[in-house]
Design a protein around this motif. Structure first.
Motif, PDB file in Angstrom:
ATOM      1  N   SER A  33       0.805  -1.221   0.000  1.00  0.00           N
ATOM      2  CA  SER A  33       0.000   0.000   0.000  1.00  0.00           C
ATOM      3  C   SER A  33       0.841   1.276   0.000  1.00  0.00           C
ATOM      4  N   ASN A  34       2.176   1.164   0.000  1.00  0.00           N
ATOM      5  CA  ASN A  34       3.008   2.369   0.035  1.00  0.00           C
ATOM      6  C   ASN A  34       3.862   2.543  -1.218  1.00  0.00           C
ATOM      7  N   TYR A  35       4.810   1.646  -1.425  1.00  0.00           N
ATOM      8  CA  TYR A  35       5.750   1.822  -2.530  1.00  0.00           C
ATOM      9  C   TYR A  35       6.426   0.480  -2.811  1.00  0.00           C
ATOM     10  N   TYR A  36       7.241   0.460  -3.846  1.00  0.00           N
ATOM     11  CA  TYR A  36       8.061  -0.720  -4.077  1.00  0.00           C
ATOM     12  C   TYR A  36       9.460  -0.274  -4.478  1.00  0.00           C
ATOM     13  N   THR A  37      10.444  -1.137  -4.229  1.00  0.00           N
ATOM     14  CA  THR A  37      11.826  -0.838  -4.544  1.00  0.00           C
ATOM     15  C   THR A  37      12.398  -1.946  -5.409  1.00  0.00           C
ATOM     16  N   VAL A  38      13.350  -1.593  -6.233  1.00  0.00           N
ATOM     17  CA  VAL A  38      13.957  -2.543  -7.164  1.00  0.00           C
ATOM     18  C   VAL A  38      15.464  -2.544  -6.950  1.00  0.00           C
ATOM     19  N   TYR A  39      16.011  -3.735  -6.761  1.00  0.00           N
ATOM     20  CA  TYR A  39      17.458  -3.857  -6.619  1.00  0.00           C
ATOM     21  C   TYR A  39      18.036  -4.485  -7.881  1.00  0.00           C
ATOM     22  N   SER A  40      18.986  -3.800  -8.496  1.00  0.00           N
ATOM     23  CA  SER A  40      19.679  -4.308  -9.672  1.00  0.00           C
ATOM     24  C   SER A  40      21.040  -4.832  -9.249  1.00  0.00           C
ATOM     25  N   CYS A  41      21.232  -6.149  -9.391  1.00  0.00           N
ATOM     26  CA  CYS A  41      22.512  -6.740  -8.996  1.00  0.00           C
ATOM     27  C   CYS A  41      23.658  -6.200  -9.860  1.00  0.00           C
ATOM     28  N   LYS A  42      23.366  -5.980 -11.134  1.00  0.00           N
ATOM     29  CA  LYS A  42      24.414  -5.528 -12.051  1.00  0.00           C
ATOM     30  C   LYS A  42      24.883  -4.122 -11.709  1.00  0.00           C
ATOM     31  N   ASN A  43      23.924  -3.261 -11.336  1.00  0.00           N
ATOM     32  CA  ASN A  43      24.277  -1.875 -10.999  1.00  0.00           C
ATOM     33  C   ASN A  43      24.547  -1.690  -9.512  1.00  0.00           C
ATOM     34  N   LYS A  44      24.276  -2.702  -8.714  1.00  0.00           N
ATOM     35  CA  LYS A  44      24.493  -2.667  -7.266  1.00  0.00           C
ATOM     36  C   LYS A  44      23.775  -1.479  -6.631  1.00  0.00           C
ATOM     37  N   SER A  45      22.513  -1.283  -6.969  1.00  0.00           N
ATOM     38  CA  SER A  45      21.795  -0.106  -6.466  1.00  0.00           C
ATOM     39  C   SER A  45      20.315  -0.406  -6.288  1.00  0.00           C
ATOM     40  N   TRP A  46      19.720   0.288  -5.329  1.00  0.00           N
ATOM     41  CA  TRP A  46      18.282   0.231  -5.088  1.00  0.00           C
ATOM     42  C   TRP A  46      17.618   1.458  -5.705  1.00  0.00           C
TER      43      TRP A  46
END
Length: 374
Positions: free
Chosen positions: A172-185
Protein backbone atom coordinates in the motif's frame (compact mmCIF):
# COMPACT_ATOMS: atom_id res chain seq x y z
CA UNK A 1 47.91 -49.15 -28.73
CA UNK A 2 44.17 -49.12 -27.90
CA UNK A 3 44.75 -46.50 -25.21
CA UNK A 4 46.67 -44.34 -27.71
CA UNK A 5 43.89 -44.64 -30.28
CA UNK A 6 41.27 -43.74 -27.65
CA UNK A 7 43.22 -40.63 -26.67
CA UNK A 8 43.54 -39.48 -30.29
CA UNK A 9 39.85 -40.12 -30.93
CA UNK A 10 38.80 -38.04 -27.92
CA UNK A 11 41.07 -35.13 -28.83
CA UNK A 12 39.43 -34.85 -32.25
CA UNK A 13 35.85 -35.06 -30.98
CA UNK A 14 34.04 -32.04 -32.47
CA UNK A 15 33.26 -29.27 -29.97
CA UNK A 16 29.60 -29.40 -30.99
CA UNK A 17 29.41 -33.04 -29.82
CA UNK A 18 31.23 -32.22 -26.59
CA UNK A 19 28.83 -29.35 -25.91
CA UNK A 20 25.79 -31.58 -26.53
CA UNK A 21 27.13 -34.14 -24.05
CA UNK A 22 27.97 -31.53 -21.42
CA UNK A 23 24.54 -29.88 -21.67
CA UNK A 24 23.00 -33.09 -20.33
CA UNK A 25 25.16 -33.20 -17.20
CA UNK A 26 24.23 -31.77 -13.77
CA UNK A 27 25.60 -28.41 -12.71
CA UNK A 28 27.92 -29.81 -10.03
CA UNK A 29 29.61 -32.10 -12.56
CA UNK A 30 30.02 -29.20 -14.98
CA UNK A 31 31.76 -27.14 -12.31
CA UNK A 32 34.34 -29.92 -11.95
CA UNK A 33 34.74 -30.26 -15.72
CA UNK A 34 35.67 -26.58 -15.97
CA UNK A 35 39.15 -27.66 -14.83
CA UNK A 36 39.62 -30.14 -17.70
CA UNK A 37 40.88 -27.49 -20.11
CA UNK A 38 40.67 -23.80 -20.97
CA UNK A 39 38.33 -24.53 -23.86
CA UNK A 40 35.94 -26.48 -21.61
CA UNK A 41 36.05 -23.73 -18.99
CA UNK A 42 35.27 -21.12 -21.64
CA UNK A 43 32.43 -23.20 -23.06
CA UNK A 44 30.76 -23.97 -19.71
CA UNK A 45 31.14 -20.36 -18.51
CA UNK A 46 29.60 -18.91 -21.65
CA UNK A 47 26.21 -17.23 -20.91
CA UNK A 48 24.70 -18.98 -23.95
CA UNK A 49 25.74 -22.37 -22.54
CA UNK A 50 24.31 -21.46 -19.11
CA UNK A 51 21.02 -20.48 -20.75
CA UNK A 52 20.87 -23.63 -22.89
CA UNK A 53 21.62 -25.80 -19.85
CA UNK A 54 18.80 -24.12 -17.93
CA UNK A 55 16.44 -24.71 -20.86
CA UNK A 56 17.34 -28.41 -20.80
CA UNK A 57 16.54 -28.53 -17.09
CA UNK A 58 13.15 -26.86 -17.65
CA UNK A 59 12.12 -29.15 -20.49
CA UNK A 60 13.35 -32.40 -18.94
CA UNK A 61 10.34 -34.63 -18.25
CA UNK A 62 12.27 -37.27 -16.30
CA UNK A 63 13.66 -35.23 -13.41
CA UNK A 64 10.58 -34.51 -11.24
CA UNK A 65 12.74 -32.82 -8.61
CA UNK A 66 11.71 -30.66 -5.66
CA UNK A 67 13.71 -28.79 -3.05
CA UNK A 68 12.32 -29.37 0.42
CA UNK A 69 12.88 -26.93 3.28
CA UNK A 70 12.36 -28.56 6.67
CA UNK A 71 9.16 -27.14 8.13
CA UNK A 72 8.53 -25.70 11.60
CA UNK A 73 12.23 -24.88 11.91
CA UNK A 74 12.64 -21.62 10.01
CA UNK A 75 14.39 -19.98 12.96
CA UNK A 76 17.12 -22.52 13.49
CA UNK A 77 17.66 -24.65 10.41
CA UNK A 78 19.28 -24.17 7.02
CA UNK A 79 18.73 -27.79 5.98
CA UNK A 80 17.33 -28.59 2.54
CA UNK A 81 16.61 -31.90 0.89
CA UNK A 82 16.61 -32.61 -2.83
CA UNK A 83 13.84 -35.11 -3.48
CA UNK A 84 12.72 -37.04 -6.54
CA UNK A 85 9.20 -38.18 -7.34
CA UNK A 86 9.33 -41.87 -8.28
CA UNK A 87 6.86 -43.60 -10.57
CA UNK A 88 5.45 -45.65 -7.69
CA UNK A 89 4.25 -42.51 -5.85
CA UNK A 90 7.23 -42.31 -3.52
CA UNK A 91 9.19 -39.22 -2.60
CA UNK A 92 12.83 -40.24 -2.38
CA UNK A 93 15.58 -38.05 -0.91
CA UNK A 94 18.57 -37.82 -3.24
CA UNK A 95 20.76 -35.62 -1.06
CA UNK A 96 20.75 -33.27 1.90
CA UNK A 97 22.41 -29.87 1.72
CA UNK A 98 22.95 -26.92 4.02
CA UNK A 99 21.95 -23.45 2.86
CA UNK A 100 23.73 -20.20 3.76
CA UNK A 101 24.18 -20.16 7.52
CA UNK A 102 21.75 -17.88 9.29
CA UNK A 103 19.59 -17.36 6.20
CA UNK A 104 16.71 -19.77 6.60
CA UNK A 105 13.59 -18.07 5.17
CA UNK A 106 12.80 -18.52 1.47
CA UNK A 107 11.19 -15.40 -0.01
CA UNK A 108 11.20 -16.12 -3.73
CA UNK A 109 12.87 -18.20 -6.42
CA UNK A 110 13.74 -17.87 -10.10
CA UNK A 111 15.38 -20.37 -12.46
CA UNK A 112 17.20 -22.32 -9.76
CA UNK A 113 18.19 -19.30 -7.62
CA UNK A 114 16.54 -18.68 -4.23
CA UNK A 115 16.13 -15.34 -2.46
CA UNK A 116 16.66 -15.88 1.28
CA UNK A 117 16.60 -13.70 4.38
CA UNK A 118 17.66 -14.16 8.00
CA UNK A 119 14.61 -12.57 9.64
CA UNK A 120 11.09 -12.68 8.20
CA UNK A 121 10.03 -9.66 10.31
CA UNK A 122 12.72 -7.15 9.39
CA UNK A 123 14.11 -8.63 6.12
CA UNK A 124 17.11 -6.30 6.02
CA UNK A 125 19.74 -8.78 4.84
CA UNK A 126 19.36 -11.01 1.78
CA UNK A 127 21.19 -13.87 0.10
CA UNK A 128 20.88 -15.04 -3.48
CA UNK A 129 21.72 -18.75 -3.37
CA UNK A 130 21.95 -21.42 -6.05
CA UNK A 131 21.57 -24.83 -4.34
CA UNK A 132 22.79 -26.61 -7.50
CA UNK A 133 26.25 -25.10 -7.27
CA UNK A 134 26.37 -23.62 -3.76
CA UNK A 135 27.23 -20.17 -5.15
CA UNK A 136 25.78 -17.14 -3.36
CA UNK A 137 25.87 -13.36 -2.95
CA UNK A 138 24.64 -11.18 -0.08
CA UNK A 139 23.29 -7.63 0.00
CA UNK A 140 21.35 -5.37 2.33
CA UNK A 141 18.02 -3.53 2.20
CA UNK A 142 18.67 0.22 2.66
CA UNK A 143 15.26 1.41 3.86
CA UNK A 144 13.84 1.34 7.37
CA UNK A 145 10.35 -0.16 7.18
CA UNK A 146 7.70 -0.57 9.85
CA UNK A 147 7.88 -4.25 10.85
CA UNK A 148 4.09 -4.59 10.73
CA UNK A 149 3.98 -3.58 7.04
CA UNK A 150 3.13 -6.44 4.70
CA UNK A 151 5.84 -7.05 2.12
CA UNK A 152 6.11 -9.10 -1.07
CA UNK A 153 9.45 -10.20 -2.50
CA UNK A 154 10.15 -11.11 -6.09
CA UNK A 155 13.13 -12.27 -8.12
CA UNK A 156 13.56 -12.11 -11.90
CA UNK A 157 16.12 -11.64 -14.64
CA UNK A 158 17.21 -8.26 -15.94
CA UNK A 159 16.88 -8.64 -19.75
CA UNK A 160 19.02 -5.59 -20.39
CA UNK A 161 22.08 -6.49 -18.32
CA UNK A 162 21.79 -10.27 -18.00
CA UNK A 163 21.84 -10.02 -14.21
CA UNK A 164 19.10 -10.45 -11.61
CA UNK A 165 16.61 -8.02 -10.11
CA UNK A 166 15.01 -8.17 -6.67
CA UNK A 167 11.66 -6.47 -6.09
CA UNK A 168 10.41 -5.55 -2.61
CA UNK A 169 6.80 -4.38 -2.45
CA UNK A 170 5.91 -2.58 0.77
CA UNK A 171 2.17 -3.05 0.67
CA UNK A 172 0.00 0.00 0.00
CA UNK A 173 3.01 2.37 0.03
CA UNK A 174 5.75 1.82 -2.53
CA UNK A 175 8.06 -0.72 -4.08
CA UNK A 176 11.83 -0.84 -4.54
CA UNK A 177 13.96 -2.54 -7.16
CA UNK A 178 17.46 -3.86 -6.62
CA UNK A 179 19.68 -4.31 -9.67
CA UNK A 180 22.51 -6.74 -9.00
CA UNK A 181 24.41 -5.53 -12.05
CA UNK A 182 24.28 -1.88 -11.00
CA UNK A 183 24.49 -2.67 -7.27
CA UNK A 184 21.79 -0.11 -6.47
CA UNK A 185 18.28 0.23 -5.09
CA UNK A 186 15.62 2.38 -6.72
CA UNK A 187 12.50 3.44 -4.88
CA UNK A 188 9.45 3.64 -7.12
CA UNK A 189 6.35 5.79 -6.87
CA UNK A 190 3.53 5.15 -4.44
CA UNK A 191 0.49 3.23 -5.63
CA UNK A 192 -2.26 5.65 -4.69
CA UNK A 193 -5.59 3.88 -4.16
CA UNK A 194 -4.29 0.42 -5.13
CA UNK A 195 -3.08 -1.58 -2.15
CA UNK A 196 -1.07 -4.78 -2.50
CA UNK A 197 -2.42 -7.77 -0.63
CA UNK A 198 -0.26 -10.67 0.46
CA UNK A 199 -2.09 -13.92 -0.27
CA UNK A 200 -1.11 -17.57 -0.40
CA UNK A 201 1.97 -17.82 -2.62
CA UNK A 202 1.48 -14.39 -4.19
CA UNK A 203 4.48 -14.52 -6.48
CA UNK A 204 5.15 -16.54 -9.62
CA UNK A 205 8.08 -16.16 -12.01
CA UNK A 206 6.90 -17.04 -15.53
CA UNK A 207 7.35 -15.51 -19.00
CA UNK A 208 10.42 -13.63 -17.76
CA UNK A 209 8.36 -11.47 -15.38
CA UNK A 210 7.32 -11.58 -11.75
CA UNK A 211 3.54 -11.99 -11.28
CA UNK A 212 1.74 -10.96 -8.10
CA UNK A 213 -1.81 -10.36 -6.92
CA UNK A 214 -2.96 -6.89 -5.96
CA UNK A 215 -6.17 -5.66 -4.47
CA UNK A 216 -8.22 -2.82 -5.87
CA UNK A 217 -11.23 -2.01 -3.66
CA UNK A 218 -13.55 -4.99 -3.98
CA UNK A 219 -11.63 -7.00 -6.59
CA UNK A 220 -8.41 -8.88 -7.29
CA UNK A 221 -6.02 -7.75 -9.99
CA UNK A 222 -3.39 -9.92 -11.64
CA UNK A 223 -0.33 -7.70 -11.95
CA UNK A 224 3.27 -8.21 -12.92
CA UNK A 225 6.63 -6.50 -12.52
CA UNK A 226 8.19 -5.82 -15.90
CA UNK A 227 12.01 -5.85 -15.51
CA UNK A 228 12.46 -3.96 -18.80
CA UNK A 229 11.12 -0.66 -17.42
CA UNK A 230 10.71 -1.56 -13.71
CA UNK A 231 6.98 -0.83 -13.80
CA UNK A 232 4.15 -2.85 -12.26
CA UNK A 233 1.46 -3.47 -14.85
CA UNK A 234 -2.04 -4.94 -14.87
CA UNK A 235 -2.80 -8.16 -16.73
CA UNK A 236 -6.31 -8.69 -18.03
CA UNK A 237 -8.00 -11.29 -15.87
CA UNK A 238 -9.91 -14.22 -17.44
CA UNK A 239 -13.46 -13.12 -18.17
CA UNK A 240 -14.89 -16.30 -16.71
CA UNK A 241 -13.57 -15.36 -13.26
CA UNK A 242 -15.98 -13.20 -11.31
CA UNK A 243 -14.39 -10.37 -9.35
CA UNK A 244 -15.82 -11.70 -6.12
CA UNK A 245 -13.82 -14.93 -6.32
CA UNK A 246 -10.68 -15.42 -4.28
CA UNK A 247 -7.96 -16.37 -6.74
CA UNK A 248 -4.49 -17.84 -6.33
CA UNK A 249 -1.57 -18.35 -8.69
CA UNK A 250 0.77 -21.18 -9.61
CA UNK A 251 3.38 -22.14 -12.18
CA UNK A 252 2.40 -25.32 -14.00
CA UNK A 253 4.13 -26.49 -17.17
CA UNK A 254 6.10 -23.25 -17.22
CA UNK A 255 2.89 -21.25 -17.64
CA UNK A 256 0.98 -18.89 -15.37
CA UNK A 257 -2.08 -20.55 -13.83
CA UNK A 258 -4.80 -19.10 -11.63
CA UNK A 259 -7.14 -21.20 -9.53
CA UNK A 260 -10.25 -20.57 -7.49
CA UNK A 261 -13.20 -22.36 -5.95
CA UNK A 262 -15.19 -23.99 -8.68
CA UNK A 263 -18.56 -23.49 -6.98
CA UNK A 264 -18.63 -19.79 -6.22
CA UNK A 265 -16.62 -18.62 -3.22
CA UNK A 266 -17.11 -21.86 -1.31
CA UNK A 267 -17.20 -25.55 -2.00
CA UNK A 268 -14.86 -28.48 -2.47
CA UNK A 269 -14.23 -28.04 -6.21
CA UNK A 270 -11.18 -26.13 -7.48
CA UNK A 271 -10.92 -24.76 -10.99
CA UNK A 272 -7.50 -24.14 -12.62
CA UNK A 273 -7.06 -21.93 -15.68
CA UNK A 274 -3.85 -21.65 -17.69
CA UNK A 275 -2.58 -18.59 -19.54
CA UNK A 276 -1.12 -18.59 -23.03
CA UNK A 277 2.67 -18.51 -23.26
CA UNK A 278 4.25 -15.06 -23.28
CA UNK A 279 3.62 -11.83 -21.34
CA UNK A 280 1.47 -10.31 -24.06
CA UNK A 281 -0.68 -13.41 -24.52
CA UNK A 282 -4.04 -12.84 -22.79
CA UNK A 283 -5.61 -16.09 -23.93
CA UNK A 284 -6.88 -18.19 -21.02
CA UNK A 285 -8.33 -21.68 -21.09
CA UNK A 286 -9.47 -24.14 -18.49
CA UNK A 287 -6.80 -26.62 -17.51
CA UNK A 288 -8.82 -28.74 -15.11
CA UNK A 289 -11.59 -28.70 -12.53
CA UNK A 290 -11.05 -30.93 -9.50
CA UNK A 291 -14.02 -32.19 -7.52
CA UNK A 292 -14.04 -33.41 -3.91
CA UNK A 293 -10.83 -31.60 -2.98
CA UNK A 294 -10.00 -32.73 0.60
CA UNK A 295 -9.14 -29.26 1.91
CA UNK A 296 -10.07 -25.60 1.68
CA UNK A 297 -8.48 -23.64 -1.14
CA UNK A 298 -6.12 -21.69 1.12
CA UNK A 299 -4.49 -25.01 2.13
CA UNK A 300 -4.16 -26.12 -1.50
CA UNK A 301 -0.91 -25.66 -3.44
CA UNK A 302 -0.32 -27.26 -6.88
CA UNK A 303 3.40 -27.91 -7.30
CA UNK A 304 4.02 -29.54 -10.67
CA UNK A 305 2.90 -32.15 -13.20
CA UNK A 306 4.11 -35.72 -12.85
CA UNK A 307 3.38 -36.97 -16.36
CA UNK A 308 -0.39 -36.48 -16.66
CA UNK A 309 -1.01 -36.12 -12.91
CA UNK A 310 -0.74 -33.02 -10.70
CA UNK A 311 1.31 -33.06 -7.51
CA UNK A 312 -0.45 -31.04 -4.78
CA UNK A 313 0.57 -30.05 -1.27
CA UNK A 314 -2.25 -29.92 1.30
CA UNK A 315 -2.24 -28.27 4.72
CA UNK A 316 1.39 -27.29 4.11
CA UNK A 317 2.33 -30.91 4.91
CA UNK A 318 0.68 -33.70 2.99
CA UNK A 319 1.37 -34.49 -0.67
CA UNK A 320 -1.16 -36.07 -3.03
CA UNK A 321 -1.36 -36.79 -6.75
CA UNK A 322 -4.51 -35.87 -8.63
CA UNK A 323 -5.39 -38.28 -11.44
CA UNK A 324 -7.51 -36.37 -14.01
CA UNK A 325 -8.64 -39.48 -15.90
CA UNK A 326 -10.01 -41.15 -12.76
CA UNK A 327 -10.76 -37.90 -10.89
CA UNK A 328 -9.15 -39.24 -7.74
CA UNK A 329 -6.51 -38.14 -5.23
CA UNK A 330 -3.73 -40.66 -4.68
CA UNK A 331 -1.77 -40.71 -1.44
CA UNK A 332 1.99 -40.31 -1.47
CA UNK A 333 4.54 -42.44 0.32
CA UNK A 334 6.85 -39.90 1.99
CA UNK A 335 10.01 -40.56 3.97
CA UNK A 336 9.66 -39.63 7.61
CA UNK A 337 12.35 -36.92 7.29
CA UNK A 338 10.34 -35.23 4.50
CA UNK A 339 6.94 -35.06 6.19
CA UNK A 340 7.16 -31.50 7.51
CA UNK A 341 8.59 -29.79 4.46
CA UNK A 342 7.87 -26.73 2.38
CA UNK A 343 8.56 -27.58 -1.24
CA UNK A 344 9.88 -25.46 -4.09
CA UNK A 345 10.50 -26.29 -7.76
CA UNK A 346 14.10 -27.41 -8.24
CA UNK A 347 15.99 -26.54 -11.42
CA UNK A 348 19.53 -27.66 -12.03
CA UNK A 349 21.17 -24.36 -12.90
CA UNK A 350 24.62 -22.92 -13.55
CA UNK A 351 23.55 -19.36 -12.70
CA UNK A 352 26.10 -17.87 -10.29
CA UNK A 353 24.59 -14.99 -8.25
CA UNK A 354 28.08 -13.90 -7.22
CA UNK A 355 28.99 -13.27 -10.85
CA UNK A 356 26.75 -10.19 -10.78
CA UNK A 357 28.85 -8.49 -8.08
CA UNK A 358 32.51 -7.38 -8.05
CA UNK A 359 34.65 -9.78 -6.04
CA UNK A 360 35.15 -7.36 -3.14
CA UNK A 361 31.39 -6.85 -2.81
CA UNK A 362 30.14 -10.44 -2.91
CA UNK A 363 29.88 -10.60 0.87
CA UNK A 364 27.97 -7.36 1.30
CA UNK A 365 26.78 -4.66 -1.06
CA UNK A 366 27.42 -1.33 0.63
CA UNK A 367 24.75 1.35 0.33
CA UNK A 368 26.19 4.79 1.14
CA UNK A 369 22.98 6.54 2.11
CA UNK A 370 20.14 4.95 4.02
CA UNK A 371 16.70 6.41 3.44
CA UNK A 372 14.13 6.09 6.21
CA UNK A 373 10.61 5.15 5.17
CA UNK A 374 7.72 4.35 7.47
Amino acid sequence: MAAKHSKRGTSFLPLEIIETILLNLPAKSLLRFKTVSKSWNTMISDPAFVENHLHRSKTSSSRNLLLGKLGFSHDNSEDYSLVKIDKDRKLRTLQLSEGPRGFNVVLSYCDGVLLLTNDRTTCMDFVLWNPSTGTRATFRFPYEVNTVSQKIYGLCHDPRTGGLKVVVVVCSNYYTVYSCKNKSWTRKKEFGDTSFLVVYDPHVFVDGVFYLLSMDPGRYLITYFDPVDDEIKILRKPEILADRLWIYMADLKGRLCVYCNGNGDRGNAIRILIKGEGVGNNHWEELITMANVPTDIWFFKPLCFVKNKILIQLYGLRLVLYNPSEKTFEKFDIERSSVYCEYFPYLDSLIDPGAFFPAQEKEEVVIEKLISCS
